[in-house]
Design a protein around this motif. Structure first.
Motif, mmCIF file in Angstrom:
data_model
loop_
_atom_site.group_PDB
_atom_site.id
_atom_site.type_symbol
_atom_site.label_atom_id
_atom_site.label_comp_id
_atom_site.label_asym_id
_atom_site.label_seq_id
_atom_site.Cartn_x
_atom_site.Cartn_y
_atom_site.Cartn_z
ATOM 1 N N GLN A 95 2.983 0.067 3.512
ATOM 2 C CA GLN A 95 4.368 0.981 3.384
ATOM 3 C C GLN A 95 3.589 2.008 2.608
ATOM 4 O OE1 GLN A 95 7.543 -0.835 0.907
ATOM 5 N NE2 GLN A 95 7.514 -2.635 2.104
ATOM 6 N N LEU A 96 2.248 2.032 1.845
ATOM 7 C CA LEU A 96 1.618 3.160 1.389
ATOM 8 C C LEU A 96 0.850 4.153 2.180
ATOM 9 C CD1 LEU A 96 0.607 0.872 -1.870
ATOM 10 C CD2 LEU A 96 2.678 2.648 -1.678
ATOM 11 N N LEU A 97 0.426 3.680 3.189
ATOM 12 C CA LEU A 97 -0.281 4.472 4.209
ATOM 13 C C LEU A 97 0.596 5.625 4.434
ATOM 14 C CD1 LEU A 97 -1.420 1.692 6.818
ATOM 15 C CD2 LEU A 97 -2.879 3.267 5.270
ATOM 16 N N TYR A 98 -0.249 6.749 4.327
ATOM 17 C CA TYR A 98 0.249 8.233 4.597
ATOM 18 C C TYR A 98 1.574 8.323 3.678
ATOM 19 C CZ TYR A 98 -3.656 8.699 7.606
ATOM 20 O OH TYR A 98 -4.801 8.677 8.123
ATOM 21 N N ASP A 99 1.964 7.816 2.713
ATOM 22 C CA ASP A 99 2.871 7.976 1.905
ATOM 23 C C ASP A 99 2.594 8.986 0.656
ATOM 24 O OD1 ASP A 99 5.767 6.360 1.178
ATOM 25 O OD2 ASP A 99 4.653 6.603 -0.481
#
Length: 153
Positions: free
Chosen positions: A117-121
């Motif tokens: 969920q943190l990828l490219y967030d």
């Protein structure tokens, strides 16, 4: 009456060859999926499927690649192009805490398994800068992502 297009991750206006182009770009990049985030190779993949003008985020494209891998539609590319960064147990603990704290903002019981969920967030750059500040390291987002991926395994 025109035949309705199937709904996909990228909406209904995706060309039929979208996955084929994405897979070809992935193979051309020559990096494993876990080694791909926050690299110029991923940026090339993203651009190959329309980039910013496509209406798809980097997260969406990477998520599609993950789904293709789960469906056994991505070839295995071998080992990661870059070695994982070595960290101390204290640094590992600090990173685990940062990731779990970032995930808490959106989940009741955060787990490292939810790391994608943190990828490219928007939360990820803060994790990188806070980790570097707390540890005295100067790691890139790619390096920190590799650590996060390793922690969750």
């Amino acid at each position: 009456m025109p035949k309705p297009q199937p709904q996909t991750l990228f909406g209904t206006d995706v060309p039929a060859d979208s996955d084929d182009r994405l897979i070809a770009a992935y193979v051309a990049a020559g990096r494993t999926l876990d080694d791909l985030p926050y690299t110029t190779e991923f940026d090339r993949i993203y651009d190959s499927v329309g980039g910013e003008g496509s209406g798809r985020s980097r997260h969406d494209v990477l998520h599609r690649l993950q789904n293709l891998r789960k469906a056994n539609k991505l070839p295995r590319l071998g080992k990661a192009a870059t070695p994982a960064v070595k960290v101390t147990p204290e640094e590992e603990s600090a990173l685990t805490h940062l990731v779990q704290s970032a995930l808490e903002s959106k989940m009741q019981s955060p787990a490292l398994g939810q790391r994608d969920q943190l990828l490219y967030d928007d939360r990820f750059p803060m994790i990188v800068s806070t980790f570097n500040a707390r540890t005295g390291r100067n790691l890139t987002p790619h390096d920190v992502w590799r650590l996060v991926a390793k922690l969750a395994k």
